[in-house]
Design an enzyme around this catalytic site. Structure first.
Site, PDB file in Angstrom:
ATOM      1  N   ASN A  54      33.747 -31.242 -57.023  1.00 55.70           N
ATOM      2  CA  ASN A  54      33.664 -31.770 -55.660  1.00 55.70           C
ATOM      3  C   ASN A  54      34.871 -32.662 -55.405  1.00 55.70           C
ATOM      4  O   ASN A  54      35.295 -33.397 -56.301  1.00 55.70           O
ATOM      5  CB  ASN A  54      32.380 -32.617 -55.521  1.00 55.70           C
ATOM      6  CG  ASN A  54      32.235 -33.255 -54.144  1.00 55.70           C
ATOM      7  OD1 ASN A  54      32.409 -32.601 -53.122  1.00 55.70           O
ATOM      8  ND2 ASN A  54      31.910 -34.538 -54.116  1.00 55.70           N
ATOM      9  N   HIS A  79      36.012 -35.845 -53.284  1.00 59.63           N
ATOM     10  CA  HIS A  79      35.352 -36.952 -52.588  1.00 59.63           C
ATOM     11  C   HIS A  79      36.412 -37.955 -52.138  1.00 59.63           C
ATOM     12  O   HIS A  79      37.282 -38.337 -52.924  1.00 59.63           O
ATOM     13  CB  HIS A  79      34.346 -37.620 -53.530  1.00 59.63           C
ATOM     14  CG  HIS A  79      33.630 -38.775 -52.889  1.00 59.63           C
ATOM     15  ND1 HIS A  79      32.557 -38.590 -52.031  1.00 59.63           N
ATOM     16  CD2 HIS A  79      33.849 -40.105 -52.946  1.00 59.63           C
ATOM     17  CE1 HIS A  79      32.142 -39.779 -51.603  1.00 59.63           C
ATOM     18  NE2 HIS A  79      32.911 -40.711 -52.142  1.00 59.63           N
ATOM     19  N   SER A  83      39.067 -38.508 -55.168  1.00 60.66           N
ATOM     20  CA  SER A  83      38.737 -38.102 -56.533  1.00 60.66           C
ATOM     21  C   SER A  83      38.252 -36.664 -56.533  1.00 60.66           C
ATOM     22  O   SER A  83      37.586 -36.222 -55.598  1.00 60.66           O
ATOM     23  CB  SER A  83      37.597 -38.976 -57.096  1.00 60.66           C
ATOM     24  OG  SER A  83      37.872 -40.356 -56.978  1.00 60.66           O
ATOM     25  N   ASP A 125      27.711 -37.921 -56.278  1.00 61.59           N
ATOM     26  CA  ASP A 125      29.077 -38.438 -56.458  1.00 61.59           C
ATOM     27  C   ASP A 125      29.237 -39.188 -57.776  1.00 61.59           C
ATOM     28  O   ASP A 125      30.108 -40.054 -57.901  1.00 61.59           O
ATOM     29  CB  ASP A 125      29.485 -39.340 -55.277  1.00 61.59           C
ATOM     30  CG  ASP A 125      29.452 -38.604 -53.944  1.00 61.59           C
ATOM     31  OD1 ASP A 125      29.687 -37.381 -53.935  1.00 61.59           O
ATOM     32  OD2 ASP A 125      29.173 -39.250 -52.915  1.00 61.59           O
TER      33      ASP A 125
HETATM   34  C1  GAR Z   1      37.390 -34.270 -46.990  1.00 59.99           C
HETATM   35  O1  GAR Z   1      37.942 -35.516 -46.694  1.00 59.99           O
HETATM   36  C2  GAR Z   1      36.491 -34.366 -48.206  1.00 59.99           C
HETATM   37  O2  GAR Z   1      36.989 -35.224 -49.195  1.00 59.99           O
HETATM   38  C3  GAR Z   1      35.234 -34.923 -47.609  1.00 59.99           C
HETATM   39  O3  GAR Z   1      35.086 -34.242 -46.383  1.00 59.99           O
HETATM   40  C4  GAR Z   1      36.380 -33.876 -45.901  1.00 59.99           C
HETATM   41  C5  GAR Z   1      36.406 -32.389 -45.651  1.00 59.99           C
HETATM   42  O4  GAR Z   1      37.592 -32.009 -45.009  1.00 59.99           O
HETATM   43  N1  GAR Z   1      34.096 -34.742 -48.449  1.00 59.99           N
HETATM   44  C6  GAR Z   1      33.064 -35.563 -48.500  1.00 59.99           C
HETATM   45  O5  GAR Z   1      32.976 -36.554 -47.819  1.00 59.99           O
HETATM   46  C7  GAR Z   1      31.972 -35.159 -49.469  1.00 59.99           C
HETATM   47  N2  GAR Z   1      30.939 -36.141 -49.500  1.00 59.99           N
HETATM   48  P1  GAR Z   1      37.961 -30.476 -44.846  1.00 59.99           P
HETATM   49  O6  GAR Z   1      36.713 -29.765 -44.320  1.00 59.99           O
HETATM   50  O7  GAR Z   1      39.062 -30.452 -43.849  1.00 59.99           O
HETATM   51  O8  GAR Z   1      38.383 -29.927 -46.208  1.00 59.99           O
END
Ligand code: GAR
Length: 210
Positions: free
Chosen positions: A107, A109, A136, A145
């Site tokens: 994942n 995060h 991360s 997480d």
């Molecule tokens: C990213 O910033 C990712 O790290 C986060 O959502 C966004 C997705 O962007 N993930 C989380 O918050 C997981 N809990 P994307 O759809 O443009 O790849």
């Protein structure tokens, strides 16, 4: 090449970064499927444009979270991925589907874990007065997480940052971080070792400290 399945709930910019790197010959991998809990996720549209298998499995069509997860992951298993990448997948995964695939789900995060788990990580960092924030990539374990970190990138908080500005600068670093991590996994030298409780990341069989 490493067979990758991606789970995404929204925009899919991390998915796009993976696809672009593969197309450019910068990542020895193959996208074998993109999966979502949201039929309208732009990530699915990106997958269709790329000619990659795209499937939404809606939680409301199932009686429980585990039932949804079991169906979703049976569909993911059907494309035989080596690694399942959660890239903006915004649902908690139930314990059985994770445990059955321990060491194969990662994942990304948007924080320097273990700081700022959960949602609204950029606002959490600002509220805490953090001077340095980041992102991360970690192995997914049943703890939200909480799985062992493989790689991290640090992003300084700048004066005048709000959550949106900070999120944009972190996102710009997430893409190269995720690609670097997938290249590392593609070497086959990195593994999740240990049990569900005391798991750690190993490089060439030696503990890796992030
Ligand atoms: C990213 O910033 C990712 O790290 C986060 O959502 C966004 C997705 O962007 N993930 C989380 O918050 C997981 N809990 P994307 O759809 O443009 O790849």
């Amino acid at each position: 090449p490493l067979r990758l399945a991606v789970l995404a709930s929204g925009r899919g910019s991390n998915l796009q970064a993976i696809a672009d790197a593969i197309a450019a010959g910068d990542l020895a991998a193959e996208l074998v499927g993109v999966f979502s809990d949201k039929p309208g996720a732009f990530a699915l549209e990106r997958a269709r444009r790329l000619g990659v298998h795209a499937l939404a499995v809606r939680p409301r069509d199932f009686a429980s979270r585990p039932a949804h997860d079991e169906h979703l992951f049976s569909q993911i298993d059907a494309v035989c991925p080596d690694v399942i990448v959660c890239a903006g997948y915004m649902r908690l995964l139930s314990e059985p589907v994770v445990t059955a695939r321990q060491g194969r789900i990662i994942n990304i995060h948007p924080s320097l874990l273990p700081a700022f788990k959960g949602l609204h990580t950029h606002q959490q960092a600002l509220d805490a007065g953090a001077g340095v924030h980041g992102a991360s990539v970690h192995y997914v374990t049943p703890e939200l997480d909480g799985g062992p970190v493989v790689t991290q990138v640090r992003v300084p908080v700048e004066p005048g940052d709000d959550a949106e500005r900070l999120a944009q600068r972190v996102l710009a670093q997430e893409h190269p971080l995720l690609l670097a991590t997938l290249r590392l996994l593609a070497t086959g030298r990195v593994q999740l070792a240990g049990s569900a409780h005391g798991s750690r990341v190993e490089l060439d069989g030696q503990p890796l400290s992030a």
